[in-house]
Design a protein around this motif. Structure first.
Motif, PDB file in Angstrom:
ATOM      1  N   THR A   1       0.317 -16.139   4.748  1.00  0.00           N
ATOM      2  CA  THR A   1       0.167 -16.565   6.141  1.00  0.00           C
ATOM      3  C   THR A   1      -0.686 -15.542   6.884  1.00  0.00           C
ATOM      4  O   THR A   1      -0.340 -14.363   6.958  1.00  0.00           O
ATOM      5  CB  THR A   1       1.529 -16.716   6.828  1.00  0.00           C
TER       6      THR A   1
ATOM      7  N   GLN B   1      -3.142 -20.484   6.617  1.00  0.00           N
ATOM      8  CA  GLN B   1      -2.750 -19.965   5.310  1.00  0.00           C
ATOM      9  C   GLN B   1      -3.924 -19.829   4.345  1.00  0.00           C
ATOM     10  O   GLN B   1      -4.885 -20.590   4.392  1.00  0.00           O
ATOM     11  CB  GLN B   1      -1.725 -20.901   4.648  1.00  0.00           C
TER      12      GLN B   1
ATOM     13  N   ASP C   1       1.789 -22.507  -5.745  1.00  0.00           N
ATOM     14  CA  ASP C   1       0.793 -21.732  -5.011  1.00  0.00           C
ATOM     15  C   ASP C   1       1.380 -20.422  -4.486  1.00  0.00           C
ATOM     16  O   ASP C   1       2.521 -20.383  -4.021  1.00  0.00           O
ATOM     17  CB  ASP C   1       0.276 -22.525  -3.802  1.00  0.00           C
TER      18      ASP C   1
ATOM     19  N   TYR D   1       0.274 -30.018   4.761  1.00  0.00           N
ATOM     20  CA  TYR D   1      -0.742 -28.974   4.802  1.00  0.00           C
ATOM     21  C   TYR D   1      -2.085 -29.489   4.324  1.00  0.00           C
ATOM     22  O   TYR D   1      -2.167 -30.385   3.486  1.00  0.00           O
ATOM     23  CB  TYR D   1      -0.314 -27.711   4.053  1.00  0.00           C
TER      24      TYR D   1
ATOM     25  N   ARG E   1      -4.049 -20.135   0.285  1.00  0.00           N
ATOM     26  CA  ARG E   1      -3.279 -20.517  -0.906  1.00  0.00           C
ATOM     27  C   ARG E   1      -4.103 -20.203  -2.140  1.00  0.00           C
ATOM     28  O   ARG E   1      -5.301 -20.486  -2.193  1.00  0.00           O
ATOM     29  CB  ARG E   1      -2.929 -22.015  -0.865  1.00  0.00           C
TER      30      ARG E   1
ATOM     31  N   VAL F   1       1.226 -18.206  -1.402  1.00  0.00           N
ATOM     32  CA  VAL F   1       0.871 -18.510  -0.013  1.00  0.00           C
ATOM     33  C   VAL F   1       0.864 -17.236   0.818  1.00  0.00           C
ATOM     34  O   VAL F   1       1.840 -16.481   0.837  1.00  0.00           O
ATOM     35  CB  VAL F   1       1.848 -19.530   0.593  1.00  0.00           C
TER      36      VAL F   1
END
Length: 544
Positions: free
Chosen positions: A453, A435, A449, A410, A437, A451
């Motif tokens: 989406t 994403q 983190d 990522y 984060r 996260v």
């Protein structure tokens, strides 16, 4: 925020093409006055030396590399980055050494050479020198070895003898608040005298005395230093007929009735025009420690700063023949064969982190996350390409492509601190997740983190899996954006650079270890093995 379009037109007409004019902060008002801060970026513990009508500034860089930034000015108001004096300090480290390294350097000019001294509280006192501050600096020399040394300044006397003053880090040695003077060899490379405590801040009601700068004027030895702490402190001036004291002292700058917290340590400059000025920092929390300029009045025999000891927000510019308006560079098109001077890594640079290219982009490779168990956390990742926050309010936009060669890699655009947030892409089985984060306390190494989406994107190109290797997947021309205002960050993304979609909510900026937030890029891989992926960063632009 005075850089309106009309002003920018005037600025650029006065400047040559190589000089950078910021859209988001310029201290020069264009009418013979300036507004503080003169550098609205995190140049903590600034010190300045005057050589003719040229001024050179350096500042604390801690773990960030290259270190010891060198800035140049012709009028103490308009500054540009011209280089760095330090290229390596943690050669064997594989993860970020937050809050370590260079503490409160001093820059001096002696016998045709420029010197910078600094304390590393874990190793000792170091010095580098050069004849050309915009060129290469010699390798660091360890002047004194030991723990606790910070905030060092040399003074070469008229008889050629050299003295050094320093403060102390309580976290390393168990005490602080006192200042020590010792004699160095005439060439400034080693201690030849025993340390002598010349001032006790606690005993005089000046707790946390630190950051001393050493001068001589009219037969007096002067030490200028802050006390009282970063946010609520003040400036002291102390004088003696001997470098070893005893010193008498006065407070010469404090907040008073103004809204300027601090003001904290800096350096005194006597110009060739006969004027005296003081550059100091103001702590702005997540924005870092920014540089202010104050006039100095010596008529009482003491260096009274600002407006009778209170700081100015706005004042007339120092006398100068220069009419140029220039600011530290922020935007980068990545069209050069050298990385822009505004960028720093979180540790000593290694070529495996990333490289410039001849194709108009910078390539940043993914980095294996340091060993933190099952945590996905950027705190100790050394290969983040970052620069300082340039203003209180601005937008940063970038265009990049991502080539993933391993599952779950990522990448993205980050506002980095102990409380960080980012917008970016993570590889999935079939494509990519767009994403957000967020990590509210990254220094806690067990904190992973959060996260969110926001969208899913298909790869624009997908290779064929090889035996034991995932397929290589590309996605091109993703645009990412962060907007910062009032210590908050908002994110957005676009596929074509025209239609933008908001990503996530609003996130607080945080601080690092002795520094503010920084902005830039990350590229990581949670896997222990596999091929590196990379992002090709086409450009990075700072705007209103």
């Amino acid at each position: 925020m005075k850089c309106i379009l009309l002003f920018l037109s005037l600025v650029c007409s006065l400047s040559v093409s190589a000089q950078y004019c910021s859209e988001v902060w310029s201290p020069d008002n264009g009418d013979g006055t300036y507004t503080n801060p003169v550098i609205n970026a995190d140049y903590s513990d600034p010190d300045v030396v005057a050589v003719g009508d040229d001024y050179y500034l350096t500042a604390s860089s801690f773990n960030c590399m290259p270190g010891l930034p060198i800035l140049h000015s012709k009028d103490l108001v308009n500054w540009e980055i011209i280089g760095h004096a330090l290229r390596s300090q943690f050669p064997d480290s594989v993860r970020t050494q937050h809050g370590m390294g260079v503490y409160a350097p001093s820059i001096r000019y002696h016998s045709g050479e420029f010197y910078i001294y600094w304390g590393d509280p874990d190793r000792g006192i170091f010095m580098v020198k050069t004849k050309d501050p915009a060129g290469e600096w010699e390798k660091p020399v360890m002047v004194v070895e030991g723990l606790g040394y910070i905030d060092t300044t040399p003074l070469w006397d008229e008889d050629g003898r050299c003295y050094l003053v320093n403060g102390w880090a309580n976290s390393r040695i168990g005490f602080n608040g006192v200042l020590t003077v010792r004699e160095l060899s005439a060439d400034g490379t080693r201690a030849i005298g025993e340390p002598c405590i010349v001032f006790d801040g606690d005993a005089t009601g000046n707790v946390t005395t630190e950051g001393p700068k050493f001068y001589k004027r009219d037969g007096w030895y002067w030490i200028l230093c802050p006390a009282g702490g970063v946010a609520g402190g003040w400036q002291l001036a102390m004088r003696s007929k001997s470098p070893y004291g005893p010193y008498e002292w006065k407070r010469v700058l404090e907040r008073g009735k103004t809204t300027m917290n601090g003001p904290h340590q800096g350096g005194w400059i006597h110009t060739k025009y006969g004027e005296d000025w003081f550059i100091h920092f103001q702590d702005k929390g997540p924005y870092g420690r920014v540089c202010h300029l104050q006039p100095v009045d010596w008529s009482s025999g003491w260096p009274v700063m600002g407006n009778a000891g209170e700081p100015y927000w706005k004042f007339r510019k120092p006398k100068s023949d220069s009419k140029t308006i220039v600011n530290p560079v922020e935007t980068d098109e990545f069209d050069s064969s050298k990385l822009g001077m505004q960028w720093q890594w979180q540790n000593d640079y290694k070529e495996s982190y990333g490289q410039v290219t001849s194709m108009g982009f910078f390539r940043l490779f993914t980095y294996a996350l340091p060993e933190l168990g099952d945590v996905s956390n950027l705190w100790y990742v050394p290969n983040m390409l970052l620069q300082k926050i340039p203003a209180d309010e601005f937008t940063a936009t970038t265009k990049l492509s991502f080539c993933s060669r391993n599952s779950d890699q990522y990448v993205g655009l980050v506002c980095m601190s102990a409380e960080y947030s980012s917008v970016g892409l993570q590889r999935t089985e079939d494509g990519y997740e767009l994403q957000i984060r967020h990590n509210p306390n990254a220094m806690r190494t067990h904190l992973t983190d959060e996260v969110l989406t926001v969208d899913t994107l298909k790869p624009t190109q997908k290779g064929t899996p090889r035996k034991g290797r995932p397929a290589e997947m590309h996605i091109k021309d993703v645009y990412l954006r962060m907007s910062i205002k009032d210590s908050k960050v908002n994110y957005a993304y676009s596929i074509d650079g025209k239609k933008w979609k908001k990503a996530g909510g609003e996130y607080a900026m945080g601080k690092g270890r002795w520094i503010g937030s920084k902005i830039g890029f990350f590229a990581v891989d949670p896997n222990k093995t596999g091929r590196k992926g990379f992002i090709d960063i086409d450009w990075f632009r700072i705007s209103r």
